[in-house]
Design an enzyme around this catalytic site. Structure first.
Site, PDB file in Angstrom:
ATOM      1  N   ASP A 208      -9.674  -7.840   7.261  1.00 63.77           N
ATOM      2  CA  ASP A 208      -8.848  -6.709   6.688  1.00 63.77           C
ATOM      3  C   ASP A 208      -9.516  -6.013   5.662  1.00 63.77           C
ATOM      4  O   ASP A 208      -9.512  -4.699   5.822  1.00 63.77           O
ATOM      5  CB  ASP A 208      -7.295  -7.432   6.374  1.00 63.77           C
ATOM      6  CG  ASP A 208      -6.490  -6.057   5.984  1.00 63.77           C
ATOM      7  OD1 ASP A 208      -5.917  -5.425   6.889  1.00 63.77           O
ATOM      8  OD2 ASP A 208      -6.440  -6.057   4.683  1.00 63.77           O
TER       9      ASP A 208
ATOM     10  N   SER B 227      11.383   1.113   7.386  1.00 65.50           N
ATOM     11  CA  SER B 227      11.238  -0.220   6.876  1.00 65.50           C
ATOM     12  C   SER B 227      12.521  -1.177   6.984  1.00 65.50           C
ATOM     13  O   SER B 227      13.486  -0.750   6.969  1.00 65.50           O
ATOM     14  CB  SER B 227      10.649  -0.120   5.389  1.00 65.50           C
ATOM     15  OG  SER B 227       9.799  -1.037   5.192  1.00 65.50           O
ATOM     16  N   ARG B 228      12.031  -2.203   7.854  1.00 65.13           N
ATOM     17  CA  ARG B 228      13.475  -3.077   8.085  1.00 65.13           C
ATOM     18  C   ARG B 228      13.928  -3.721   6.554  1.00 65.13           C
ATOM     19  O   ARG B 228      15.261  -3.920   6.695  1.00 65.13           O
ATOM     20  CB  ARG B 228      12.747  -4.672   8.851  1.00 65.13           C
ATOM     21  CG  ARG B 228      12.057  -4.138  10.089  1.00 65.13           C
ATOM     22  CD  ARG B 228      11.204  -5.088  10.519  1.00 65.13           C
ATOM     23  NE  ARG B 228      10.248  -5.713   9.579  1.00 65.13           N
ATOM     24  CZ  ARG B 228       9.095  -6.512   9.697  1.00 65.13           C
ATOM     25  NH1 ARG B 228       9.075  -7.167  11.011  1.00 65.13           N
ATOM     26  NH2 ARG B 228       8.467  -7.018   8.780  1.00 65.13           N
TER      27      ARG B 228
ATOM     28  N   LYS C 108      -5.432   1.794   7.866  1.00 66.83           N
ATOM     29  CA  LYS C 108      -6.559   0.914   8.606  1.00 66.83           C
ATOM     30  C   LYS C 108      -5.847  -0.469   8.524  1.00 66.83           C
ATOM     31  O   LYS C 108      -4.888  -0.872   7.800  1.00 66.83           O
ATOM     32  CB  LYS C 108      -7.793   1.091   7.907  1.00 66.83           C
ATOM     33  CG  LYS C 108      -7.877   0.536   6.426  1.00 66.83           C
ATOM     34  CD  LYS C 108      -7.413  -0.268   5.649  1.00 66.83           C
ATOM     35  CE  LYS C 108      -8.206  -1.704   5.954  1.00 66.83           C
ATOM     36  NZ  LYS C 108      -7.442  -2.959   5.041  1.00 66.83           N
TER      37      LYS C 108
ATOM     38  N   ILE D  54       0.962  -1.046  -0.020  1.00 66.30           N
ATOM     39  CA  ILE D  54      -0.104  -0.021  -0.062  1.00 66.30           C
ATOM     40  C   ILE D  54       0.868   1.253   0.059  1.00 66.30           C
ATOM     41  O   ILE D  54       0.513   2.292  -0.583  1.00 66.30           O
ATOM     42  CB  ILE D  54      -1.018  -0.023   1.190  1.00 66.30           C
ATOM     43  CG1 ILE D  54      -2.350   1.037   0.917  1.00 66.30           C
ATOM     44  CG2 ILE D  54      -0.389   0.395   2.345  1.00 66.30           C
ATOM     45  CD1 ILE D  54      -2.890   0.559  -0.419  1.00 66.30           C
TER      46      ILE D  54
HETATM   47  P1  NAP Z   1       2.436  -5.405   3.155  1.00 64.49           P
HETATM   48  O1  NAP Z   1       2.714  -5.434   1.739  1.00 64.49           O
HETATM   49  O2  NAP Z   1       2.735  -6.662   3.718  1.00 64.49           O
HETATM   50  O3  NAP Z   1       3.649  -4.337   3.607  1.00 64.49           O
HETATM   51  C1  NAP Z   1       3.748  -3.908   4.977  1.00 64.49           C
HETATM   52  C2  NAP Z   1       5.056  -3.658   5.191  1.00 64.49           C
HETATM   53  O4  NAP Z   1       5.216  -3.273   6.449  1.00 64.49           O
HETATM   54  C3  NAP Z   1       5.919  -4.903   5.081  1.00 64.49           C
HETATM   55  O5  NAP Z   1       6.451  -4.747   3.729  1.00 64.49           O
HETATM   56  C4  NAP Z   1       6.878  -4.687   6.217  1.00 64.49           C
HETATM   57  O6  NAP Z   1       8.172  -4.071   5.571  1.00 64.49           O
HETATM   58  C5  NAP Z   1       6.390  -3.747   7.067  1.00 64.49           C
HETATM   59  N1  NAP Z   1       6.213  -4.346   8.480  1.00 64.49           N
HETATM   60  C6  NAP Z   1       6.538  -3.789   9.581  1.00 64.49           C
HETATM   61  N2  NAP Z   1       6.047  -4.502  10.765  1.00 64.49           N
HETATM   62  C7  NAP Z   1       5.482  -5.565  10.174  1.00 64.49           C
HETATM   63  C8  NAP Z   1       5.087  -6.880  10.674  1.00 64.49           C
HETATM   64  N3  NAP Z   1       4.966  -7.047  11.979  1.00 64.49           N
HETATM   65  N4  NAP Z   1       4.530  -7.699   9.813  1.00 64.49           N
HETATM   66  C9  NAP Z   1       4.641  -7.605   8.516  1.00 64.49           C
HETATM   67  N5  NAP Z   1       5.112  -6.240   8.120  1.00 64.49           N
HETATM   68  C10 NAP Z   1       5.687  -5.648   8.844  1.00 64.49           C
HETATM   69  O7  NAP Z   1       1.247  -5.028   3.496  1.00 64.49           O
HETATM   70  P2  NAP Z   1       0.459  -3.859   2.725  1.00 64.49           P
HETATM   71  O8  NAP Z   1      -0.589  -4.584   1.631  1.00 64.49           O
HETATM   72  O9  NAP Z   1       0.961  -2.819   2.320  1.00 64.49           O
HETATM   73  O10 NAP Z   1      -0.726  -3.510   4.239  1.00 64.49           O
HETATM   74  C11 NAP Z   1      -0.299  -2.700   5.194  1.00 64.49           C
HETATM   75  C12 NAP Z   1      -1.182  -2.005   5.867  1.00 64.49           C
HETATM   76  O11 NAP Z   1      -2.095  -1.208   4.911  1.00 64.49           O
HETATM   77  C13 NAP Z   1      -2.504  -2.926   6.231  1.00 64.49           C
HETATM   78  O12 NAP Z   1      -3.146  -2.496   7.550  1.00 64.49           O
HETATM   79  C14 NAP Z   1      -3.717  -3.178   5.331  1.00 64.49           C
HETATM   80  O13 NAP Z   1      -4.928  -3.263   5.684  1.00 64.49           O
HETATM   81  C15 NAP Z   1      -3.496  -1.567   4.600  1.00 64.49           C
HETATM   82  N6  NAP Z   1      -4.131  -1.427   3.372  1.00 64.49           N
HETATM   83  C16 NAP Z   1      -3.495  -2.450   2.183  1.00 64.49           C
HETATM   84  C17 NAP Z   1      -4.211  -2.454   1.039  1.00 64.49           C
HETATM   85  C18 NAP Z   1      -4.019  -3.350  -0.041  1.00 64.49           C
HETATM   86  O14 NAP Z   1      -4.525  -3.289  -1.090  1.00 64.49           O
HETATM   87  N7  NAP Z   1      -2.657  -4.196   0.104  1.00 64.49           N
HETATM   88  C19 NAP Z   1      -5.202  -1.260   0.735  1.00 64.49           C
HETATM   89  C20 NAP Z   1      -5.589  -0.407   1.812  1.00 64.49           C
HETATM   90  C21 NAP Z   1      -4.924  -0.689   2.866  1.00 64.49           C
HETATM   91  P3  NAP Z   1       9.633  -4.305   6.185  1.00 64.49           P
HETATM   92  O15 NAP Z   1       9.744  -5.760   6.231  1.00 64.49           O
HETATM   93  O16 NAP Z   1      10.581  -3.749   5.097  1.00 64.49           O
HETATM   94  O17 NAP Z   1       9.594  -3.741   7.592  1.00 64.49           O
END
Ligand code: NAP
Length: 309
Positions: A167, A35-36, A89, A13
Site C-alpha cells: 500500500d 461513507s457508511r 491509489k 486520507i
Molecule cells: P481509512 O482511514 O480506513 O479510510 C477509508 C474509509 O473508506 C473508511 O473509513 C471507510 O469509511 C470507507 N470504506 C469503504 N469501504 C471500505 C472497506 N471495504 N473497508 C474499509 N473501509 C471502507 O483509510 P485511508 O488511510 O484513508 O486510505 C484510503 C485510501 O487512501 C487507500 O487506498 C490508501 O492507500 C490511500 N491513501 C492513504 C494515505 C494515508 O496516509 N492514510 C495516503 C495516501 C493515500 P466508512 O466506514 O464510513 O464507509
C-alpha cells in the site's frame, strides 16, 4: 463554474488531504459525501455511492478515497451515471478492473483520473528531467514505515486485496516508473506474510530495467524510529536521491528541490483533475500496480510473526 464534487470513503486520507485540498480550490465545490459510518459537516451525507448519485443528480465528479477493494463498484457506478472520477491509489483490487474502468470512462466521454499522489511530490519532475539522457547503472528503494503510526486500526490493509506493505510501497514504484526513461520488471521477490494475515508486512524486490540494470526495493511496515521513503538512482554521470517520499531531491549530495511535508501533493492532484475534466481526457497508468501484481505472482512467500493492527 466550479465542478460539484462528491467524496467517497471518509477516512484518514479524505480528512487529512482531500477535504483541505478541495476547500482551497475554487474549481471544485464539495457538495456531498458517501461513507457508511462517517459524516462531513456542511455537505449532504449518504451511506453509499448509489444513494448519493440518485439523490444529487447535479454532481459533476466523484473522488474515491476508500481502500482499493471498494474502488471498482463505486467508480463503475459513477462513470455509468456520467460523472468524472478521481481514484486514490492503489487503483483497484485487480489489474483487469482498471482496464474496464478506463473503457467505461471512454464510452461515456468522462474523465478517469487514476492518481499516484507521490508523483506530485516536489522533487519528482526534476528527478525525471535530470535522468533523461543519462545511463543508469543501479538503484535502491528503501520504503520503511511504522504501520501502527500511519495506518492505525486499518485491518483492510492486511485483508485479501489490501496489499499490505505494498500500500505504501506502490508509491515508490509510482515514482520509479515516472522518473525512469525505460521500463522495469520484477525479476525476483520475497514477500513476508504475518502468520495471521492475508497480506505481506514486508517485501524485497529485485527489479530489472529493460537493459538489465538492477534496482533493489526494500519495503517494511515494521519500522520504528526514523521513517524512510527514499529512491536512490546511480548513473555513469552522477547519482540522485529522492527522499521524503519524493518531496526532496539531491543530486550528488546537493539539495536541488524540496517540498516540505509534501504539502503540495493533493492541491496539485486536484488541479490536474480539473484540467483533465476540462480537456475531456483521462489519465491512467497501472504499471506500478502491475509490478505489485507481478511480485505477488512470482514472489517467494515467507511466514513471519503474527501482526495485530
Ligand atoms: P481509512 O482511514 O480506513 O479510510 C477509508 C474509509 O473508506 C473508511 O473509513 C471507510 O469509511 C470507507 N470504506 C469503504 N469501504 C471500505 C472497506 N471495504 N473497508 C474499509 N473501509 C471502507 O483509510 P485511508 O488511510 O484513508 O486510505 C484510503 C485510501 O487512501 C487507500 O487506498 C490508501 O492507500 C490511500 N491513501 C492513504 C494515505 C494515508 O496516509 N492514510 C495516503 C495516501 C493515500 P466508512 O466506514 O464510513 O464507509
Amino acid at each position: 463554474m466550479a465542478l460539484k464534487l462528491g467524496l467517497v470513503g471518509i477516512g484518514k486520507i479524505a480528512r487529512d488531504q482531500h477535504i483541505p485540498a478541495l476547500s482551497g480550490d475554487p474549481r471544485f465545490e464539495l457538495v456531498a459525501c458517501a461513507s457508511r459510518n462517517a459524516r462531513v459537516d456542511g455537505v449532504a451525507n449518504f451511506p453509499d455511492v448509489a444513494t448519493m448519485l440518485a439523490e444529487v443528480p447535479a454532481l459533476d465528479a466523484i473522488s474515491i478515497c476508500t481502500p482499493p477493494q471498494a474502488h471498482f463498484d463505486a467508480a463503475l457506478a459513477a462513470l455509468r451515471a456520467g460523472k468524472h472520477v478521481m481514484l486514490e491509489k492503489p487503483p483497484a483490487a485487480t489489474t483487469r478492473q482498471i482496464g474496464l474502468l478506463q473503457a467505461e470512462a471512454a464510452r461515456h466521454g468522462r474523465t478517469l483520473f487514476q492518481t499516484w499522489h507521490s508523483r506530485f511530490a516536489g522533487g519528482v519532475d526534476a528527478a525525471r528531467d535530470w535522468l533523461k539522457g543519462r545511463t543508469l547503472t543501479g538503484g535502491t528503494i528503501t520504503w520503511k514505515e511504522d504501520v501502527h503510526h500511519w495506518h492505525p486500526g486499518q485491518q483492510w490493509i492486511f485483508d485479501a486485496g489490501g496489499l499490505g506493505v505494498f500500500d505504501p510501497g506502490i508509491n515508490a514504484l509510482s515514482v520509479l516508473t515516472e522518473v525512469l526513461a525505460e521500463e522495469a520488471v520484477v525479476h525476483k521477490a520475497v514477500l513476508e506474510f504475518p502468520e495471521n494475515q492475508q497480506a505481506p508486512i514486508a517485501a524485497q524486490l529485485d527489479l530489472r530495467t529493460e537493459s538489465g540494470v538492477r534496482i533493489d526495493a526494500d519495503f517494511d511496515f515494521r519500522q520504528k524510529g526514523e521513517q524512510t521513503w527514499d529512491v536512490e538512482l546511480v548513473t555513469t554521470t552522477g547519482r540522485l536521491r529522492l527522499s521524503h517520499g519524493g518531496g526532496a531531491l539531491e543530486i550528488d549530495g546537493q539539495p536541488v528541490a524540496a517540498d516540505d511535508a509534501l504539502a503540495g501533493e493533493y492541491p496539485r492532484l486536484y488541479a490536474r483533475f480539473a484540467e483533465l475534466c476540462a480537456a475531456g481526457r483521462s489519465e491512467v497508468d497501472w504499471r506500478p500496480f502491475q509490478l505489485v501484481a507481478d511480485a505477488f505472482l512470482i514472489g517467494e512467500r515467507r511466514t513471519v510473526a503474527a501482526h495485530h493492527v
